[in-house]
Motif scaffolding. Structure first.
Motif, PDB file in Angstrom:
ATOM      1  N   LEU A  42     -71.825 -23.925  -3.607  1.00  0.00           N
ATOM      2  CA  LEU A  42     -70.364 -24.043  -3.620  1.00  0.00           C
ATOM      3  C   LEU A  42     -69.930 -25.470  -3.916  1.00  0.00           C
ATOM      4  O   LEU A  42     -70.623 -26.439  -3.579  1.00  0.00           O
ATOM      5  CB  LEU A  42     -69.796 -23.612  -2.269  1.00  0.00           C
ATOM      6  CG  LEU A  42     -70.084 -22.173  -1.824  1.00  0.00           C
ATOM      7  CD1 LEU A  42     -69.403 -21.904  -0.489  1.00  0.00           C
ATOM      8  CD2 LEU A  42     -69.617 -21.170  -2.878  1.00  0.00           C
ATOM      9  N   SER A  45     -73.489 -22.525   2.601  1.00  0.00           N
ATOM     10  CA  SER A  45     -72.662 -23.075   1.527  1.00  0.00           C
ATOM     11  C   SER A  45     -73.517 -23.785   0.496  1.00  0.00           C
ATOM     12  O   SER A  45     -73.294 -23.656  -0.719  1.00  0.00           O
ATOM     13  CB  SER A  45     -71.626 -24.043   2.116  1.00  0.00           C
ATOM     14  OG  SER A  45     -70.802 -23.396   3.071  1.00  0.00           O
ATOM     15  N   GLU A  66     -64.731 -25.613  -2.019  1.00  0.00           N
ATOM     16  CA  GLU A  66     -65.112 -24.301  -1.519  1.00  0.00           C
ATOM     17  C   GLU A  66     -65.900 -24.413  -0.217  1.00  0.00           C
ATOM     18  O   GLU A  66     -65.794 -23.553   0.663  1.00  0.00           O
ATOM     19  CB  GLU A  66     -65.944 -23.567  -2.580  1.00  0.00           C
ATOM     20  CG  GLU A  66     -65.162 -23.248  -3.845  1.00  0.00           C
ATOM     21  CD  GLU A  66     -66.064 -22.660  -4.920  1.00  0.00           C
ATOM     22  OE1 GLU A  66     -67.190 -23.183  -5.088  1.00  0.00           O
ATOM     23  OE2 GLU A  66     -65.651 -21.684  -5.569  1.00  0.00           O
ATOM     24  N   ARG A  76     -64.986 -22.648   3.334  1.00  0.00           N
ATOM     25  CA  ARG A  76     -65.910 -21.835   4.117  1.00  0.00           C
ATOM     26  C   ARG A  76     -66.101 -22.400   5.515  1.00  0.00           C
ATOM     27  O   ARG A  76     -66.209 -21.636   6.488  1.00  0.00           O
ATOM     28  CB  ARG A  76     -67.264 -21.733   3.413  1.00  0.00           C
ATOM     29  CG  ARG A  76     -68.314 -20.992   4.236  1.00  0.00           C
ATOM     30  CD  ARG A  76     -69.564 -20.690   3.449  1.00  0.00           C
ATOM     31  NE  ARG A  76     -69.339 -19.611   2.504  1.00  0.00           N
ATOM     32  CZ  ARG A  76     -70.317 -19.092   1.751  1.00  0.00           C
ATOM     33  NH1 ARG A  76     -71.558 -19.572   1.852  1.00  0.00           N
ATOM     34  NH2 ARG A  76     -70.051 -18.108   0.909  1.00  0.00           N
ATOM     35  N   ASP A  88     -75.479 -21.262  -1.616  1.00  0.00           N
ATOM     36  CA  ASP A  88     -74.638 -20.560  -2.586  1.00  0.00           C
ATOM     37  C   ASP A  88     -74.124 -21.475  -3.688  1.00  0.00           C
ATOM     38  O   ASP A  88     -73.436 -21.013  -4.608  1.00  0.00           O
ATOM     39  CB  ASP A  88     -73.447 -19.906  -1.875  1.00  0.00           C
ATOM     40  CG  ASP A  88     -73.886 -18.788  -0.942  1.00  0.00           C
ATOM     41  OD1 ASP A  88     -75.015 -18.294  -1.115  1.00  0.00           O
ATOM     42  OD2 ASP A  88     -73.113 -18.411  -0.041  1.00  0.00           O
TER      43      ASP A  88
END
Length: 462
Positions: A202, A197, A206, A210, A200
């Motif tokens: 996020l 996470s 988000e 996840r 990425d």
């Protein structure tokens, strides 16, 4: 005449080896799921410590091992990958392991441990099979922990006396070893999702989505396994697990914790965690030697039963014949040697469950200097393969770090709390070491290498 038929048979064989590719994605998942199911069965037999339970669990795991190798194909493993199997077979066939009726269960456990390592090696080469292995291990282990927890609660509600979660295990040390290993497994999956996470980029909402979708199993396993560890009643096991858990989370998440934009509390935690882990490890080992959980404090009369046990087994090895010092009394003989070495002052300590409760003295007594050095060498080779995987660029480091954290936990237990004779934990450790080695093989040369998958670096190589 087709081009393929125009190539000589020998050349076609060599070409097929060079262009070998892994089996289809769905077929790759069969092996990891079968191994995880076998480990679940072994856990459900309370670690498969009794000889008959170990044989039953080993038979089920052998099916998964054979399936993994058959699906991958004969070229998937090189001679070096199977050398350990030949060494163990030769060790037993030459009689160095001792009498067959006593040594056979231990030999089978070691043989299957190498087999699950090979199955993990195959699973670790592909991203889909790695993910399947991780999820299968997490969810089967979670089912086991939930089942034990519910059984414990039901026993409390229906029994007049307070039950012990460790009563079905050979000792509290064995129970704490199993639940500590599963706690690390759950934490490893959860930290893996957090790293992905963060990689990425996020947003917090988000990240939460996840974590719920991908990391919930790991979080629940960590919670339920830790709860079972607490209910097992081993304070030493709880402290040693906390030490391994802290060092693993720090190692896995330190690149996130120590960034400049993080809050002061997180950055301080990033610097303090190694010191805390070292303190917990020292405390747990010292407590294990000072407070024996298998012998009541009143019965000890101020003595140190663990020290008495350690000295008794070490003296039994020292006073043995030169041949027994070199090759041991035979696998599976530790308990019998302890009974023979017992005197009035050590009878209580040596009658406690768990035989030597120290991996060094147990292996010296059973396998001698030669056997101890041989199996230590095999273990170091497997651990070194996991360490080398950490240096692979853009390779996921979740499994190598998890395997090495579990090695740290096993070392702590083996030094002061357990003989490490629980088959299900040995097999879990072997499978994680194999997965770790497979991560490196997926990007390095060798037999049956898997081509690097697109996006392989997204598995959080930090």
């Amino acid at each position: 005449m087709s081009l393929d038929l125009a190539i000589p048979a020998g050349e076609r064989t060599r070409a097929s080896r060079r262009t070998w590719r892994p089996p289809g994605e769905r077929r790759q998942l069969v092996g990891p799921v079968a191994i995880a199911s076998g480990l679940l069965f072994a856990h459900a037999l309370y670690g498969a410590e009794p000889a008959m339970a170990a044989l039953l669990a080993a038979a089920l795991l052998c099916i998964g091992i054979a399936g993994s190798i058959l699906i991958a194909g004969p070229q998937a493993l090189g001679p070096g990958d199977l050398a350990a199997l030949g060494i163990i077979l030769a060790y037993g066939a030459t009689g160095l392991a001792g009498h067959v009726e006593k040594a056979l269960p231990s030999l089978i456990v070691l043989f299957v441990a190498v087999g699950v390592w090979a199955a993990g090696l195959l699973a670790g080469r592909g991203r889909a099979s790695r993910d399947a292995a991780c999820l299968a291990l997490v969810w089967t282990s979670l089912a086991f922990c939930i089942w034990l927890f519910i059984s414990y609660v039901a026993a409390i509600l229906t029994s007049a006396e307070t039950p012990s979660l460790a009563a079905s295990f050979s000792s509290p040390a064995s129970a704490s070893l199993l639940f500590g290993s599963l706690t690390l497994l759950g934490a490893g999956r959860f930290s893996h999702v957090l790293k992905r996470s963060d990689a990425d980029g996020l947003a917090r909402s988000e990240v939460l989505d996840r974590v719920i979708s991908e990391g919930l199993g790991g979080l629940l396993l960590c919670v339920f396994a830790a709860a079972c560890l607490f209910l097992a009643g081993s304070s030493v096991g709880l402290i040693l697990c906390a030490a391994a858990l802290v060092i693993h989370l720090w190692w896995d998440l330190r690149s996130i914790l120590l960034r400049e934009h993080r809050g002061l509390a997180l950055r301080v935690a990033g610097y303090v965690a190694p010191v805390l882990a070292a303190g917990l490890a020292g405390w747990g080992v010292a407590l294990a030697w000072l407070q024996d959980e298998t012998v009541s404090a009143a019965a000890g009369l101020g003595d140190l039963p663990r020290l008495a046990r350690f000295n008794a087994y070490l003296d039994a090895w020292r006073e043995a014949s030169p041949a027994q010092q070199l090759f041991g009394h035979g696998l599976g003989s530790a308990e019998a040697v302890g009974r023979e070495a017992a005197v009035l002052s050590t009878a209580l300590a040596l009658s406690a469950p768990g035989d030597a409760q120290n991996v060094l003295t147990r292996w010296l007594v059973e396998a001698g200097v030669f056997g101890t050095a041989l199996f230590a060498l095999l273990l170091l080779v497997a651990v070194f393969a996991a360490v080398r995987s950490l240096g692979e660029t853009k390779a996921p480091r979740t499994f190598p770090r998890l395997a090495l954290a579990l090695a740290f936990l096993l070392a702590l237990h083996g030094a002061a709390h357990s003989s490490l004779d629980m088959p299900s934990v040995i097999w879990l450790f072997g499978f994680l070491l194999g997965l770790s080695a497979g991560v490196r093989r997926s990007r390095a040369g060798g037999y049956g290498r898997y081509a690097a998958e697109p996006g392989g670096g997204s598995e959080a190589s930090s």
